[in-house]
Design an enzyme around this catalytic site. Sequence first.
Site, PDB file in Angstrom:
ATOM      1  N   SER A  10       5.999 -10.936   1.445  1.00  0.00           N
ATOM      2  CA  SER A  10       6.498  -9.764   0.726  1.00  0.00           C
ATOM      3  C   SER A  10       7.992  -9.605   0.978  1.00  0.00           C
ATOM      4  CB  SER A  10       5.776  -8.501   1.198  1.00  0.00           C
ATOM      5  OG  SER A  10       6.506  -7.376   0.748  1.00  0.00           O
ATOM      6  N   HIS A  35       5.575 -12.066  -3.108  1.00  0.00           N
ATOM      7  CA  HIS A  35       4.979 -10.754  -3.360  1.00  0.00           C
ATOM      8  C   HIS A  35       6.137  -9.756  -3.458  1.00  0.00           C
ATOM      9  CE1 HIS A  35       1.740  -7.760  -3.278  1.00  0.00           C
ATOM     10  NE2 HIS A  35       2.510  -7.045  -2.487  1.00  0.00           N
ATOM     11  N   ASP A  37       7.221  -5.875  -4.104  1.00  0.00           N
ATOM     12  CA  ASP A  37       6.687  -4.513  -4.036  1.00  0.00           C
ATOM     13  C   ASP A  37       7.623  -3.510  -4.698  1.00  0.00           C
ATOM     14  OD1 ASP A  37       4.236  -4.719  -2.421  1.00  0.00           O
ATOM     15  OD2 ASP A  37       5.584  -5.438  -0.850  1.00  0.00           O
ATOM     16  N   MET A  39       8.326   0.294  -5.718  1.00  0.00           N
ATOM     17  CA  MET A  39       7.913   1.661  -5.362  1.00  0.00           C
ATOM     18  C   MET A  39       8.885   2.657  -5.987  1.00  0.00           C
ATOM     19  SD  MET A  39       7.334   1.099  -1.309  1.00  0.00           S
ATOM     20  CE  MET A  39       6.370  -0.259  -0.662  1.00  0.00           C
ATOM     21  N   HIS A  68       3.744  -6.218  -7.446  1.00  0.00           N
ATOM     22  CA  HIS A  68       2.814  -5.151  -7.074  1.00  0.00           C
ATOM     23  C   HIS A  68       3.488  -3.827  -7.416  1.00  0.00           C
ATOM     24  CE1 HIS A  68       0.666  -3.006  -3.431  1.00  0.00           C
ATOM     25  NE2 HIS A  68       0.275  -2.532  -4.603  1.00  0.00           N
ATOM     26  N   MET A  70       3.773  -0.077  -7.392  1.00  0.00           N
ATOM     27  CA  MET A  70       3.339   1.180  -6.769  1.00  0.00           C
ATOM     28  C   MET A  70       4.166   2.302  -7.389  1.00  0.00           C
ATOM     29  SD  MET A  70       3.014  -0.349  -2.948  1.00  0.00           S
ATOM     30  CE  MET A  70       4.081  -1.684  -3.407  1.00  0.00           C
ATOM     31  N   MET A 139      -5.853  -2.938  -0.445  1.00  0.00           N
ATOM     32  CA  MET A 139      -4.787  -2.469   0.450  1.00  0.00           C
ATOM     33  C   MET A 139      -5.386  -2.238   1.836  1.00  0.00           C
ATOM     34  SD  MET A 139      -1.978  -2.405  -1.263  1.00  0.00           S
ATOM     35  CE  MET A 139      -0.986  -1.704   0.066  1.00  0.00           C
ATOM     36  N   GLY A 146       6.447  -1.125   4.606  1.00  0.00           N
ATOM     37  CA  GLY A 146       6.107  -2.331   5.339  1.00  0.00           C
ATOM     38  C   GLY A 146       5.940  -1.989   6.813  1.00  0.00           C
ATOM     39  N   ASP A 177      -3.324  -6.873   1.515  1.00  0.00           N
ATOM     40  CA  ASP A 177      -1.916  -6.507   1.665  1.00  0.00           C
ATOM     41  C   ASP A 177      -1.770  -5.364   2.670  1.00  0.00           C
ATOM     42  OD1 ASP A 177       0.769  -5.935   1.253  1.00  0.00           O
ATOM     43  OD2 ASP A 177       0.525  -5.230  -0.817  1.00  0.00           O
ATOM     44  N   GLY A 178      -1.039  -5.636   3.754  1.00  0.00           N
ATOM     45  CA  GLY A 178      -0.724  -4.596   4.735  1.00  0.00           C
ATOM     46  C   GLY A 178      -1.133  -4.984   6.137  1.00  0.00           C
ATOM     47  N   SER A 200       6.413  -7.897   7.211  1.00  0.00           N
ATOM     48  CA  SER A 200       7.019  -7.918   8.545  1.00  0.00           C
ATOM     49  C   SER A 200       6.491  -9.082   9.385  1.00  0.00           C
ATOM     50  CB  SER A 200       6.789  -6.581   9.253  1.00  0.00           C
ATOM     51  OG  SER A 200       5.421  -6.242   9.232  1.00  0.00           O
TER      52      SER A 200
HETATM   53  C1  DX5 Z   1       2.973  -1.791   1.343  1.00  0.00           C
HETATM   54  C2  DX5 Z   1       3.319  -3.003   0.489  1.00  0.00           C
HETATM   55  C3  DX5 Z   1       3.167  -4.268   1.236  1.00  0.00           C
HETATM   56  C4  DX5 Z   1       4.122  -4.456   2.382  1.00  0.00           C
HETATM   57  C5  DX5 Z   1       3.425  -5.294   3.423  1.00  0.00           C
HETATM   58  O1  DX5 Z   1       3.001  -0.656   0.575  1.00  0.00           O
HETATM   59  O2  DX5 Z   1       2.466  -3.066  -0.641  1.00  0.00           O
HETATM   60  O3  DX5 Z   1       3.189  -5.410   0.379  1.00  0.00           O
HETATM   61  O4  DX5 Z   1       5.323  -5.078   2.010  1.00  0.00           O
HETATM   62  O5  DX5 Z   1       4.199  -5.293   4.555  1.00  0.00           O
HETATM   63  P1  DX5 Z   1       3.579  -5.644   5.979  1.00  0.00           P
HETATM   64  O6  DX5 Z   1       3.060  -7.048   5.882  1.00  0.00           O
HETATM   65  O7  DX5 Z   1       4.777  -5.521   6.876  1.00  0.00           O
HETATM   66  O8  DX5 Z   1       2.496  -4.657   6.273  1.00  0.00           O
HETATM   67 ZN    ZN Z   2       2.344  -5.049  -1.800  1.00  0.00          ZN
END
Ligand code: DX5
Ligand code: ZN
Length: 225
Positions: A10, A35, A37, A39, A68, A70, A139, A146, A177-178, A200
């Site tokens: 990600s 990936h 993200d 938001m 993705h 959000m 999720m 992250g 994811d997460g 991360s």
């Molecule tokens: C969270 C995102 C994830 C995030 C994952 O809302 O959808 O894709 O980047 O990050 P890590 O792997 O650090 O949990």
């Molecule tokens: Zn994501």
Amino acid sequence: MPEPHLVAPSILSADFGFLARDVRMVDASDADWFHIDVMDGVYVPNISFGLPIVEAVARHSDKFRDVHLMTSRPEAFVEAFHKAGAHGLTVHVEVVQHLHACIQHIKRLGMKAGVALNPGTALSAVEAILPDLDLVLIMSVNPGFGGQAFIPGSLERIRRMRHMIDAVNPGIRLQVDGGIKPGNAGEVLRAGADVLVSGSGVFGAADPVAAIASLKRESPHTLPA
Ligand code: DX5
Ligand code: ZN
């Protein structure tokens, strides 16, 4: 022979001051997908980035761009993300007004269509749309940031979703994811996932290329440590 699982770093956890460098690093690694993200600060309590970052990733790598969304009203941006270079678009079941229409729109444009479920959403919310999907995203944290810890109850949800997928449309990719890191990837795969997202866990590692390789080396058959 079952298909190998995919690894999708990600870029939310990349260094945006050196985005081209980080994209090329992922490009040259064992990773399968990016990936990405998005938001909007409305659907989730954080703002990340939007279309220009998808375009920037596309300028530096041809690997699959898994976007993705959000955001509130993701259905209004399907066309725009397609033009920006998304290969796959995942929308949240909790927010889309007309899910079937939105999924058909994504597929009509030639993209892979995914539906994401938050940790508090019943798995049955996607049952009716399973025949039309390319991907289901479970999720394993609440979306928005992250670096959060993997919610342990997600494993049982992955197992149950794997059964639903196998019964209805076995071609669907099951993405998680997460909070995924090399240390817990094995159990996520054993529960039935076949696409691992890691932010991360990759970019926070001393050696991100090695972290990607280790996520890729994991297998559902690796014995728990
Ligand atoms: C969270 C995102 C994830 C995030 C994952 O809302 O959808 O894709 O980047 O990050 P890590 O792997 O650090 O949990
Ligand atoms: Zn994501």
